[in-house]
Design an enzyme around this catalytic site. Structure first.
Site, PDB file in Angstrom:
ATOM      1  N   SER A  66      26.474 -30.511  33.469  1.00 42.91           N
ATOM      2  CA  SER A  66      25.268 -30.295  33.901  1.00 42.91           C
ATOM      3  C   SER A  66      24.242 -30.076  33.147  1.00 42.91           C
ATOM      4  CB  SER A  66      25.650 -28.635  34.700  1.00 42.91           C
ATOM      5  OG  SER A  66      24.477 -28.037  34.938  1.00 42.91           O
ATOM      6  N   GLU A 108      22.096 -27.651  33.304  1.00 42.81           N
ATOM      7  CA  GLU A 108      22.004 -26.381  33.000  1.00 42.81           C
ATOM      8  C   GLU A 108      22.455 -26.252  31.618  1.00 42.81           C
ATOM      9  OE1 GLU A 108      20.691 -24.056  34.950  1.00 42.81           O
ATOM     10  OE2 GLU A 108      21.473 -21.928  33.970  1.00 42.81           O
ATOM     11  N   TYR A 147      27.275 -19.506  33.116  1.00 45.65           N
ATOM     12  CA  TYR A 147      27.700 -20.729  33.596  1.00 45.65           C
ATOM     13  C   TYR A 147      27.218 -21.854  32.674  1.00 45.65           C
ATOM     14  CZ  TYR A 147      27.037 -24.950  36.676  1.00 45.65           C
ATOM     15  OH  TYR A 147      27.113 -26.389  37.103  1.00 45.65           O
TER      16      TYR A 147
HETATM   17  P1  NAP Z   1      29.782 -26.345  45.181  1.00 48.43           P
HETATM   18  O1  NAP Z   1      29.245 -26.849  46.444  1.00 48.43           O
HETATM   19  O2  NAP Z   1      29.560 -25.042  44.733  1.00 48.43           O
HETATM   20  O3  NAP Z   1      31.602 -26.438  45.194  1.00 48.43           O
HETATM   21  C1  NAP Z   1      32.345 -26.095  44.241  1.00 48.43           C
HETATM   22  C2  NAP Z   1      33.697 -26.523  44.782  1.00 48.43           C
HETATM   23  O4  NAP Z   1      34.557 -26.093  43.603  1.00 48.43           O
HETATM   24  C3  NAP Z   1      34.165 -25.964  46.069  1.00 48.43           C
HETATM   25  O5  NAP Z   1      34.901 -26.990  46.628  1.00 48.43           O
HETATM   26  C4  NAP Z   1      35.237 -24.806  45.596  1.00 48.43           C
HETATM   27  O6  NAP Z   1      35.942 -24.734  46.506  1.00 48.43           O
HETATM   28  C5  NAP Z   1      35.699 -25.477  44.444  1.00 48.43           C
HETATM   29  N1  NAP Z   1      36.358 -24.342  43.330  1.00 48.43           N
HETATM   30  C6  NAP Z   1      35.566 -23.110  43.115  1.00 48.43           C
HETATM   31  N2  NAP Z   1      36.641 -22.487  42.223  1.00 48.43           N
HETATM   32  C7  NAP Z   1      37.931 -23.228  42.516  1.00 48.43           C
HETATM   33  C8  NAP Z   1      39.270 -23.002  41.830  1.00 48.43           C
HETATM   34  N3  NAP Z   1      39.339 -22.049  41.196  1.00 48.43           N
HETATM   35  N4  NAP Z   1      40.144 -23.985  42.172  1.00 48.43           N
HETATM   36  C9  NAP Z   1      40.009 -25.001  42.910  1.00 48.43           C
HETATM   37  N5  NAP Z   1      38.631 -25.198  43.383  1.00 48.43           N
HETATM   38  C10 NAP Z   1      37.753 -24.470  43.163  1.00 48.43           C
HETATM   39  O7  NAP Z   1      29.447 -27.590  44.030  1.00 48.43           O
HETATM   40  P2  NAP Z   1      28.726 -28.852  43.918  1.00 48.43           P
HETATM   41  O8  NAP Z   1      27.018 -28.760  44.052  1.00 48.43           O
HETATM   42  O9  NAP Z   1      29.371 -29.787  44.912  1.00 48.43           O
HETATM   43  O10 NAP Z   1      28.744 -29.331  42.544  1.00 48.43           O
HETATM   44  C11 NAP Z   1      29.914 -29.962  42.208  1.00 48.43           C
HETATM   45  C12 NAP Z   1      30.218 -29.732  40.721  1.00 48.43           C
HETATM   46  O11 NAP Z   1      29.012 -30.279  40.039  1.00 48.43           O
HETATM   47  C13 NAP Z   1      30.120 -28.341  39.993  1.00 48.43           C
HETATM   48  O12 NAP Z   1      31.245 -28.371  39.081  1.00 48.43           O
HETATM   49  C14 NAP Z   1      28.984 -28.128  39.618  1.00 48.43           C
HETATM   50  O13 NAP Z   1      29.050 -26.852  38.663  1.00 48.43           O
HETATM   51  C15 NAP Z   1      28.504 -29.338  38.980  1.00 48.43           C
HETATM   52  N6  NAP Z   1      26.905 -29.650  39.013  1.00 48.43           N
HETATM   53  C16 NAP Z   1      26.408 -29.588  40.281  1.00 48.43           C
HETATM   54  C17 NAP Z   1      25.001 -29.992  40.165  1.00 48.43           C
HETATM   55  C18 NAP Z   1      24.179 -29.894  41.603  1.00 48.43           C
HETATM   56  O14 NAP Z   1      22.984 -29.744  41.203  1.00 48.43           O
HETATM   57  N7  NAP Z   1      24.861 -29.717  42.599  1.00 48.43           N
HETATM   58  C19 NAP Z   1      24.366 -30.154  39.053  1.00 48.43           C
HETATM   59  C20 NAP Z   1      25.218 -30.454  38.013  1.00 48.43           C
HETATM   60  C21 NAP Z   1      26.543 -30.171  37.935  1.00 48.43           C
HETATM   61  P3  NAP Z   1      35.868 -23.492  47.735  1.00 48.43           P
HETATM   62  O15 NAP Z   1      35.312 -24.380  48.867  1.00 48.43           O
HETATM   63  O16 NAP Z   1      37.082 -23.047  48.052  1.00 48.43           O
HETATM   64  O17 NAP Z   1      35.095 -22.512  47.104  1.00 48.43           O
HETATM   65  N1  GDD Z   2      18.997 -19.688  43.947  1.00 47.57           N
HETATM   66  C1  GDD Z   2      17.689 -19.099  43.901  1.00 47.57           C
HETATM   67  N2  GDD Z   2      17.109 -18.206  44.762  1.00 47.57           N
HETATM   68  N3  GDD Z   2      17.008 -19.666  42.798  1.00 47.57           N
HETATM   69  C2  GDD Z   2      15.619 -19.202  42.900  1.00 47.57           C
HETATM   70  C3  GDD Z   2      15.032 -18.322  43.856  1.00 47.57           C
HETATM   71  C4  GDD Z   2      15.897 -17.816  44.741  1.00 47.57           C
HETATM   72  O1  GDD Z   2      15.389 -16.951  45.543  1.00 47.57           O
HETATM   73  N4  GDD Z   2      13.831 -18.208  43.514  1.00 47.57           N
HETATM   74  C5  GDD Z   2      13.372 -18.984  42.253  1.00 47.57           C
HETATM   75  N5  GDD Z   2      14.538 -19.699  42.010  1.00 47.57           N
HETATM   76  C6  GDD Z   2      14.593 -20.547  40.759  1.00 47.57           C
HETATM   77  C7  GDD Z   2      15.649 -20.096  40.023  1.00 47.57           C
HETATM   78  O2  GDD Z   2      15.319 -18.882  38.996  1.00 47.57           O
HETATM   79  C8  GDD Z   2      15.838 -21.548  39.216  1.00 47.57           C
HETATM   80  O3  GDD Z   2      14.913 -21.633  38.049  1.00 47.57           O
HETATM   81  C9  GDD Z   2      15.649 -22.590  40.312  1.00 47.57           C
HETATM   82  O4  GDD Z   2      14.897 -21.892  41.272  1.00 47.57           O
HETATM   83  C10 GDD Z   2      16.770 -23.230  40.679  1.00 47.57           C
HETATM   84  O5  GDD Z   2      18.022 -22.434  40.990  1.00 47.57           O
HETATM   85  P1  GDD Z   2      19.239 -23.032  41.870  1.00 47.57           P
HETATM   86  O6  GDD Z   2      18.808 -23.693  43.114  1.00 47.57           O
HETATM   87  O7  GDD Z   2      19.936 -21.724  42.110  1.00 47.57           O
HETATM   88  O8  GDD Z   2      19.944 -23.877  40.853  1.00 47.57           O
HETATM   89  P2  GDD Z   2      19.997 -23.814  39.250  1.00 47.57           P
HETATM   90  O9  GDD Z   2      19.098 -24.589  38.704  1.00 47.57           O
HETATM   91  O10 GDD Z   2      20.198 -22.508  38.714  1.00 47.57           O
HETATM   92  O11 GDD Z   2      21.594 -24.580  39.240  1.00 47.57           O
HETATM   93  C11 GDD Z   2      21.734 -25.609  40.007  1.00 47.57           C
HETATM   94  O12 GDD Z   2      21.654 -26.944  39.281  1.00 47.57           O
HETATM   95  C12 GDD Z   2      22.308 -26.899  38.020  1.00 47.57           C
HETATM   96  C13 GDD Z   2      22.211 -28.274  37.462  1.00 47.57           C
HETATM   97  O13 GDD Z   2      21.003 -27.975  36.524  1.00 47.57           O
HETATM   98  C14 GDD Z   2      23.451 -25.164  40.498  1.00 47.57           C
HETATM   99  O14 GDD Z   2      23.785 -26.494  41.149  1.00 47.57           O
HETATM  100  C15 GDD Z   2      24.180 -25.382  39.281  1.00 47.57           C
HETATM  101  O15 GDD Z   2      25.691 -25.701  39.391  1.00 47.57           O
HETATM  102  C16 GDD Z   2      23.854 -26.831  38.237  1.00 47.57           C
HETATM  103  O16 GDD Z   2      24.787 -27.223  37.219  1.00 47.57           O
END
Ligand code: NAP
Ligand code: GDD
Length: 332
Positions: A128, A130, A152
């Protein structure tokens, strides 16, 4: 098994946003797709309900080593996509131990299963942006030093380096995709993009009066999840295991996201958005901007969905959903 039988892919996190899009992509590519699901008291397969008849589900939990080894051994996949994680950053301060167990150690449990069952299985780790946290340079590349700002982010750094370590220690095809934020109509409602688009739809339909948010100045490099899962698949189709940054190459503030989302339904965001310090984080990642040149050159990957198109798609989807729900409730 005959050599022309379908390739088998296992997805951990298949019930999540990315897992659902990746499952669709792999089915289209002709794979037999196996999704790891953990036991819950109610079903969580809403995002893959439309394809559930074409999927195979295996029960396991990333916190339980035996179940993970059994799952990999039973399926004997050619490719594993490790997408499962505790992925919501604010929760990682509330539950740092749990986050470390799933998001960090869970990766080692998966890698151990691969090492023990069959080292030729190709392994993808969902790293990520992050991890860049308090960014050391802009834009961020595969070589930018890591400086995580949340439990995280720290857990993801561990997952990233243990993946590299297993590659180098055991000659495994284990790679990390360093993905910047990617969103979609299937994004969880607690993430800021979906929180905004859901609220925009509800405000437009008279179901909600205001939207309370935290830091509006935070800047993210946002892309469309469907584009990003293609990059995950491409990384496992390479001859050599390498890590890649996947990003849009643009950065936008939460404020800009609000403006475009509200404008799309003819509303002025400033009349509805209220800043609430409750949503500030103990340590913030102020700016992310990725340089995905390596992915462009080596994977031939480019992001195909613009920022404005992404915002509008998400607002449209939430409008449709809420209108449909309203119609049902008015009928009954
Ligand atoms: P998400 O919607 O939060 O999905 C997370 C998944 O992990 C769900 O299917 C959840 O299952 C499963 N999970 C959680 N704990 C588990 C456990 N103990 N054993 C087995 N499964 C478990 O995440 P996403 O946005 O699709 O992201 C996918 C991956 O990419 C994550 O690793 C996230 O950290 C990473 N990532 C995401 C982003 C982004 O912007 N979306 C960016 C960079 C990296 P349940 O349905 O049972 O909760
Ligand atoms: N969630 C949330 N809720 N975020 C807020 C809010 C609010 O009400 N107001 C402002 N923000 C700002 C957060 O402080 C952060 O800087 C930004 O919006 C994005 O927040 P999120 O959408 O929660 O995502 P994230 O960047 O913290 O994390 C996501 O992206 C990562 C990749 O950079 C997640 O998907 C992580 O799992 C992923 O790795």
């Amino acid at each position: 098994m005959a050599s022309d039988s379908p390739r088998r892919a296992m997805i951990t996190g298949i019930t999540g946003q990315d897992g659902s899009y990746l499952a669709e992509l792999l089915l289209d590519e002709g794979y037999d797709v196996y999704g790891m699901v953990r036991r819950t008291s109610t079903e969580t397969i809403e995002r893959v309900n439309h394809i559930k008849e074409r999927l195979n589900f295996v029960a396991a939990d990333l916190t339980d080593q035996t179940s993970v080894i059994d799952a990999v051994n039973d399926v004997r996949p050619h490719e594993i996509y490790n997408l499962a994680a505790q992925s919501f950053v604010p929760t990682s301060w509330k539950q740092p131990i749990f986050t470390g167990n799933v998001t960090a150690l869970g990766v080692t449990r998966m890698l151990e299963a691969v090492r023990m069952v069959d080292k030729s299985i190709k392994f993808y780790q969902a790293s990520s942006s992050e991890m860049f946290g308090d960014v050391r340079e802009t834009p961020q590349t595969e070589l930018t030093p890591l400086y995580p700002r949340s439990p995280y982010g720290v857990a993801k750094c561990y997952g990233h380096y243990i993946t590299i370590n297993y590659r180098e220690s055991y000659d495994m095809f284990a790679v990390s995709g360093i993905l910047f934020n990617h969103e979609s109509p299937r994004r969880g409602l607690e993430f800021v993009t979906r929180k905004i688009t859901n609220a925009v739809a509800r405000i437009k339909l008279g179901l909600q009066d205001e939207l309370r948010l935290g830091n509006l100045d935070a800047k993210r490099d946002w892309g469309f999840a469907l584009d990003y899962v293609r990059a995950q698949w491409l990384m496992l189709q390479q001859d050599d295991p390498e890590d890649f940054v996947i990003s849009s190459g643009e950065t936008h503030s939460v404020r800009e996201f609000c403006r475009i989302a509200f404008e799309h339904v003819g509303l002025d965001w400033e009349k509805y958005v209220v800043v609430d310090p409750k949503f500030y984080r103990p340590a913030e990642v102020k700016l992310l901007l990725g340089d995905c040149s390596k992915a462009r050159e080596k994977l031939g990957w480019i992001p195909e969905t613009s920022f404005a198109a992404l915002v509008q798609m998400m607002v449209d989807a939430d409008m449709l959903r809420h209108k449909a729900e309203l119609a049902v409730s008015q009928k009954s």
